[in-house]
Design a protein around this motif. Sequence first.
Motif, PDB file in Angstrom:
ATOM      1  N   GLU A 368       0.841  -1.186   0.000  1.00 25.66           N
ATOM      2  CA  GLU A 368       0.000   0.000   0.000  1.00 25.66           C
ATOM      3  C   GLU A 368       0.881   1.243   0.000  1.00 25.66           C
ATOM      4  O   GLU A 368       1.920   1.288   0.653  1.00 25.66           O
ATOM      5  N   MET A 374      -1.603   2.106  -4.453  1.00 19.77           N
ATOM      6  CA  MET A 374      -0.945   0.802  -4.350  1.00 19.77           C
ATOM      7  C   MET A 374       0.350   0.833  -5.152  1.00 19.77           C
ATOM      8  O   MET A 374       0.369   1.275  -6.299  1.00 19.77           O
ATOM      9  N   HIS A 390      -8.151   0.877  -3.283  1.00 19.06           N
ATOM     10  CA  HIS A 390      -9.134   0.151  -2.488  1.00 19.06           C
ATOM     11  C   HIS A 390     -10.531   0.251  -3.084  1.00 19.06           C
ATOM     12  O   HIS A 390     -11.291  -0.723  -3.080  1.00 19.06           O
TER      13      HIS A 390
END
Length: 417
Positions: A368, A374, A390
Amino acid sequence: MARYHIETYGCASNRGESQQIETALRDAGHYPVDGPGAADVAIMNSCTVVEKTERNMLRRAKELESETADLIVTGCMALAQAEEFREEGVDAQILHWDDVPAAVTNGECPTPGPGTEPVLDGVVGILPIARGCLSNCSYCITKFATGRVDSPPVEENLEKARALVHAGAKELRITGQDTGVYGWDEGERKLPELLDRICAEIGGDFRVRLGMANPGGVHGIRDELADVFARHDELYNFIHLPVQSGSDTVLEDMRRQHRVDKFVEIVETFDDRLDHWTLSTDFIVGFPTETPDDHAQSMALFREVRPEKANVTRFSKRPGTDAADMKGLGGQVKKDRSKEMSALQREVTAEAYESMIGDTAEVIAVREGTGDSMKCRDSAYRQIIVRDAHSRGIEPGDTLAVEVTSHQTVYAFGDPV
């Protein structure tokens, strides 16, 4: 082993990144000191929120530059507005958080913690395959801590790798002071066999990154090693070969176990076997015996091989090493040479990431990032950031296809397709 000073600005996320950097630095044998004036390297983890914050970051970076031998700037402002530091004339390495620990060196071998036990960190499995090295570099203090190379059997490392994959590792990082000499203590060159068996005998969806391998050890196995890379998609097409200088005279004074032509032959071998791969290397600028012509040779070598990733380090004396007794070059000479090479480094890296825009790549989500991003890696270990991860259902360990849309010199941005 280096003395470091770190300053962190901004949010809790930045503080967490600094904590990870410090953990890695301490595990590698580096140690903190009280203030930048006593440090070999100062690290500023920057913030960017409003204009006033940006002005404060630039002012503090200029102060740190004048107080320490070497400066690394990381964090949000460094990564989003690197040009601001350069326009202000700040002489610093601008690095992603993940790249800071590896850059805090004096061209020395990495120094992992005691033993060779594997570690699982999220979906990243770290496998030290051996401890120690066979080199005797005149500037390196690490050899006093690690000793001669000690290589566990291939079967033992294979089982450790298998255990990491079965525990959830999606990226295996093969590490050591010098992975290229794995097995030499037993009179064998075992690195190609180990990599081949990890890729061929362990089932699952994972990638393997080979850690630092000195050119002196790799040269004799370059054909076999490049063939293993070409044969297995599991291996990132990435290799870290620290050349340290483009001058054979300086390499001899450093007591490096290779010369420039051997390094170039390794690069050419991988060029022949792989359509695309990432060369990572290290240069020490300002070694005590480095003349202007020696530096020019290093610059010429950099232009010839064009490494997409490079750690450019100003020489710093380490106690107890032979190079510590040499008469050093002036600080301004080292700064000027570092600045020239770092500018070339940014040009080469930016060119590589610019060339990716519009391409589609398969990547593995590794960690992350800041906010809802990411950090992903493509087949050549280039970093691609996916935003709104996400909300798109992307988690560490996922494999996905992305279209590269833009870049920030040392990494790219991509959208899932």
